[in-house]
Design a protein around this motif. Structure first.
Motif, PDB file in Angstrom:
ATOM      1  N   PRO A  52      84.438  45.920  14.021  1.00 23.22           N
ATOM      2  CA  PRO A  52      85.333  45.890  12.859  1.00 23.22           C
ATOM      3  C   PRO A  52      84.832  46.811  11.751  1.00 23.22           C
ATOM      4  CG  PRO A  52      84.072  43.836  13.029  1.00 23.22           C
ATOM      5  CD  PRO A  52      83.669  44.678  14.192  1.00 23.22           C
ATOM      6  N   ALA A  53      85.741  47.288  10.922  1.00 28.96           N
ATOM      7  CA  ALA A  53      85.351  48.132   9.790  1.00 28.96           C
ATOM      8  C   ALA A  53      84.474  47.320   8.852  1.00 28.96           C
ATOM      9  CB  ALA A  53      86.601  48.629   9.063  1.00 28.96           C
ATOM     10  N   GLY A  54      83.471  47.961   8.256  1.00 28.29           N
ATOM     11  CA  GLY A  54      82.618  47.303   7.267  1.00 28.29           C
ATOM     12  C   GLY A  54      81.464  46.516   7.861  1.00 28.29           C
ATOM     13  N   LEU A  55      81.362  46.484   9.186  1.00 33.87           N
ATOM     14  CA  LEU A  55      80.247  45.746   9.800  1.00 33.87           C
ATOM     15  C   LEU A  55      78.925  46.404   9.412  1.00 33.87           C
ATOM     16  CD1 LEU A  55      79.617  43.505  12.132  1.00 33.87           C
ATOM     17  CD2 LEU A  55      79.138  45.524  13.501  1.00 33.87           C
ATOM     18  N   ASP A  56      77.931  45.584   9.119  1.00 31.25           N
ATOM     19  CA  ASP A  56      76.623  46.107   8.742  1.00 31.25           C
ATOM     20  C   ASP A  56      75.941  46.724   9.968  1.00 31.25           C
ATOM     21  OD1 ASP A  56      74.958  46.300   6.440  1.00 31.25           O
ATOM     22  OD2 ASP A  56      73.497  45.106   7.561  1.00 31.25           O
ATOM     23  N   THR A  57      75.352  47.910   9.783  1.00 33.92           N
ATOM     24  CA  THR A  57      74.689  48.585  10.905  1.00 33.92           C
ATOM     25  C   THR A  57      73.568  47.724  11.485  1.00 33.92           C
ATOM     26  OG1 THR A  57      75.202  50.720   9.915  1.00 33.92           O
ATOM     27  CG2 THR A  57      73.524  50.707  11.616  1.00 33.92           C
ATOM     28  N   ALA A  58      72.810  47.071  10.591  1.00 35.02           N
ATOM     29  CA  ALA A  58      71.700  46.225  11.058  1.00 35.02           C
ATOM     30  C   ALA A  58      72.225  45.093  11.959  1.00 35.02           C
ATOM     31  CB  ALA A  58      70.958  45.639   9.862  1.00 35.02           C
ATOM     32  N   ARG A  59      73.414  44.597  11.619  1.00 39.54           N
ATOM     33  CA  ARG A  59      74.024  43.520  12.410  1.00 39.54           C
ATOM     34  C   ARG A  59      74.360  44.039  13.820  1.00 39.54           C
ATOM     35  NH1 ARG A  59      74.208  39.392  14.366  1.00 39.54           N
ATOM     36  NH2 ARG A  59      76.105  38.515  15.218  1.00 39.54           N
ATOM     37  N   LEU A  60      74.934  45.261  13.879  1.00 35.12           N
ATOM     38  CA  LEU A  60      75.275  45.837  15.185  1.00 35.12           C
ATOM     39  C   LEU A  60      74.014  46.076  16.013  1.00 35.12           C
ATOM     40  CD1 LEU A  60      77.192  47.007  17.275  1.00 35.12           C
ATOM     41  CD2 LEU A  60      77.136  49.183  16.041  1.00 35.12           C
ATOM     42  N   VAL A  61      72.969  46.599  15.369  1.00 38.32           N
ATOM     43  CA  VAL A  61      71.714  46.835  16.085  1.00 38.32           C
ATOM     44  C   VAL A  61      71.193  45.517  16.659  1.00 38.32           C
ATOM     45  CG1 VAL A  61      69.286  47.498  15.795  1.00 38.32           C
ATOM     46  CG2 VAL A  61      71.099  48.908  14.790  1.00 38.32           C
ATOM     47  N   ALA A  62      71.299  44.428  15.879  1.00 36.84           N
ATOM     48  CA  ALA A  62      70.835  43.114  16.345  1.00 36.84           C
ATOM     49  C   ALA A  62      71.647  42.653  17.556  1.00 36.84           C
ATOM     50  CB  ALA A  62      70.936  42.092  15.208  1.00 36.84           C
ATOM     51  N   SER A  66      70.180  41.994  21.277  1.00 38.20           N
ATOM     52  CA  SER A  66      70.296  40.684  21.932  1.00 38.20           C
ATOM     53  C   SER A  66      70.987  40.814  23.293  1.00 38.20           C
ATOM     54  CB  SER A  66      71.076  39.707  21.035  1.00 38.20           C
ATOM     55  OG  SER A  66      72.446  40.059  21.025  1.00 38.20           O
ATOM     56  N   ARG A  67      71.709  41.922  23.522  1.00 41.45           N
ATOM     57  CA  ARG A  67      72.420  42.073  24.794  1.00 41.45           C
ATOM     58  C   ARG A  67      71.819  43.165  25.673  1.00 41.45           C
ATOM     59  NH1 ARG A  67      78.515  41.624  24.897  1.00 41.45           N
ATOM     60  NH2 ARG A  67      77.893  40.951  26.970  1.00 41.45           N
ATOM     61  N   ARG A  68      70.594  43.572  25.356  1.00 43.50           N
ATOM     62  CA  ARG A  68      69.927  44.627  26.127  1.00 43.50           C
ATOM     63  C   ARG A  68      69.909  44.324  27.617  1.00 43.50           C
ATOM     64  NH1 ARG A  68      65.993  48.302  24.319  1.00 43.50           N
ATOM     65  NH2 ARG A  68      64.767  47.809  26.167  1.00 43.50           N
ATOM     66  N   ARG A  69      69.572  43.085  27.929  1.00 52.53           N
ATOM     67  CA  ARG A  69      69.463  42.698  29.326  1.00 52.53           C
ATOM     68  C   ARG A  69      70.781  42.935  30.060  1.00 52.53           C
ATOM     69  NH1 ARG A  69      65.949  39.853  32.944  1.00 52.53           N
ATOM     70  NH2 ARG A  69      66.997  40.494  34.838  1.00 52.53           N
ATOM     71  N   TRP A  70      71.871  42.490  29.435  1.00 56.08           N
ATOM     72  CA  TRP A  70      73.211  42.657  30.009  1.00 56.08           C
ATOM     73  C   TRP A  70      73.542  44.148  30.159  1.00 56.08           C
ATOM     74  CZ3 TRP A  70      77.599  45.050  28.051  1.00 56.08           C
ATOM     75  CH2 TRP A  70      78.800  44.826  28.747  1.00 56.08           C
ATOM     76  N   ILE A  71      73.194  44.948  29.134  1.00 57.65           N
ATOM     77  CA  ILE A  71      73.503  46.389  29.175  1.00 57.65           C
ATOM     78  C   ILE A  71      72.774  47.043  30.345  1.00 57.65           C
ATOM     79  CG2 ILE A  71      73.195  48.594  27.978  1.00 57.65           C
ATOM     80  CD1 ILE A  71      73.598  47.024  25.317  1.00 57.65           C
ATOM     81  N   PHE A  72      71.487  46.711  30.513  1.00 56.53           N
ATOM     82  CA  PHE A  72      70.731  47.348  31.600  1.00 56.53           C
ATOM     83  C   PHE A  72      71.215  46.879  32.970  1.00 56.53           C
ATOM     84  CE2 PHE A  72      67.742  48.590  28.215  1.00 56.53           C
ATOM     85  CZ  PHE A  72      67.642  49.932  28.526  1.00 56.53           C
ATOM     86  N   ASP A  73      71.638  45.612  33.058  1.00 56.41           N
ATOM     87  CA  ASP A  73      72.225  45.138  34.320  1.00 56.41           C
ATOM     88  C   ASP A  73      73.488  45.933  34.646  1.00 56.41           C
ATOM     89  OD1 ASP A  73      70.255  43.334  34.681  1.00 56.41           O
ATOM     90  OD2 ASP A  73      71.422  41.552  34.128  1.00 56.41           O
ATOM     91  N   LYS A  74      74.315  46.148  33.613  1.00 58.20           N
ATOM     92  CA  LYS A  74      75.564  46.902  33.806  1.00 58.20           C
ATOM     93  C   LYS A  74      75.270  48.340  34.227  1.00 58.20           C
ATOM     94  CE  LYS A  74      79.373  44.679  33.212  1.00 58.20           C
ATOM     95  NZ  LYS A  74      80.250  44.536  34.353  1.00 58.20           N
ATOM     96  N   LEU A  75      74.254  48.941  33.600  1.00 58.47           N
ATOM     97  CA  LEU A  75      73.887  50.324  33.959  1.00 58.47           C
ATOM     98  C   LEU A  75      73.458  50.384  35.426  1.00 58.47           C
ATOM     99  CD1 LEU A  75      71.972  51.428  30.724  1.00 58.47           C
ATOM    100  CD2 LEU A  75      74.151  52.341  31.554  1.00 58.47           C
ATOM    101  N   ASP A  76      72.703  49.365  35.872  1.00 58.88           N
ATOM    102  CA  ASP A  76      72.300  49.303  37.285  1.00 58.88           C
ATOM    103  C   ASP A  76      73.522  49.213  38.184  1.00 58.88           C
ATOM    104  OD1 ASP A  76      69.675  49.463  36.744  1.00 58.88           O
ATOM    105  OD2 ASP A  76      69.232  47.330  36.945  1.00 58.88           O
TER     106      ASP A  76
END
Ligand SMILES: [Zn+2]
Length: 258
Positions: A52-62, A66-76
């Motif tokens: 969404p517009a106005g979302l804090d960058t730090a919030r998106l990074v968090a 928190s979903r790194r594991r899911w992202i790497f599974d998807k990349l695999d």
């Protein structure tokens, strides 16, 4: 200096474009009326965050962390799909999909055209073997350029979509795209899908002629034309993973070697 640049990037509202989180590059797409963060890993292993517009960058990074594991599974998963796809051989007996049905390839010595569908066999003329991939893609494009406009017309009428023309192209990881002049582009590989899923790709692009983004209003336009679009979108994810897509195999491989 570099550390400061990274710190700056993490401050304030998120901006569209690339965002680096660890060794991941996230392509940020800002949609004004979106509720939360949606992460997707595309077929070519590009990672997109719709926010969404106005979302804090730090919030998106968090959220990304928190979903790194899911992202790497998807990349695999994407790598495995690419490996499955890459093993097409241009020999008699190899299977290719066209509008959801499987056809066996047959090499022939003589034929009026390099590729043709004759009596349920996909014929490839032997003297075209060194450019077989390009000839087959050209065949899918030729078929699509005839089939798709006729298929799209009743949908365009029903949706009152100002569609001017439909072209079949190489579109990388996307099934379709459109422009402000009412032109719709469809990936040649979509011609391998069952017609009901090609319809979903068409309806999706025609809806973009009304609404450019993926807002809730966009999905309402899709849903009015095609009430079961969610089921078709799920099928597209599954069926799409098995299709012959020589170009995206290359891009996933390049990503792996980065
Ligand atoms: Zn779209």
């Amino acid at each position: 200096m570099a550390a400061a640049a990274v710190a700056m990037q993490q401050l304030g509202p998120v901006r569209p474009g690339p965002l680096h989180v660890g060794r991941l590059e996230i392509d940020v797409v800002v949609v004004p009326d979106r509720d939360g963060v949606r992460l997707t890993v595309e077929r070519d292993a590009r990672i997109t965050a719709t926010v969404p517009a106005g979302l804090d960058t730090a919030r998106l990074v968090a959220v990304v962390r928190s979903r790194r594991r899911w992202i790497f599974d998807k990349l695999d998963e994407r790598m495995e799909e690419a490996a499955l796809r890459s093993d097409k051989e241009f020999v008699t007996g190899e299977g290719f999909h066209y509008l959801g049905r499987s056809y066996r390839l047959k090499l022939v010595d003589e034929a009026p055209v390099p590729v043709g569908l004759v009596h349920g066999r996909l014929l490839l003329r032997r003297d075209c073997l060194d450019r077989a991939q390009d000839e087959l893609i050209a065949w899918f494009r030729g078929r699509g350029n005839v089939w798709l406009p006729a298929r799209a017309e009743p949908w365009a009428q029903r949706m009152r979509a100002p569609c001017q023309n439909i072209a079949v192209r190489r579109l990388g990881y996307r099934w379709g795209s459109c422009n402000r002049e009412g032109g719709v582009n469809i990936h040649w590989a979509a011609m391998q899908l069952p017609a009901s899923l090609v319809d979903y790709v068409l309806v999706h692009e025609l809806a973009h002629l009304h609404k450019r983004d993926h807002s809730s209003e966009f999905w309402r336009v899709v849903g009015r034309a095609m009430p079961d679009y969610q089921a078709r979108r799920d099928q597209l994810d599954r069926f799409g993973a098995q299709l012959w897509l020589p170009e995206s195999v290359n891009s996933v491989k390049q990503l792996a070697h980065r």
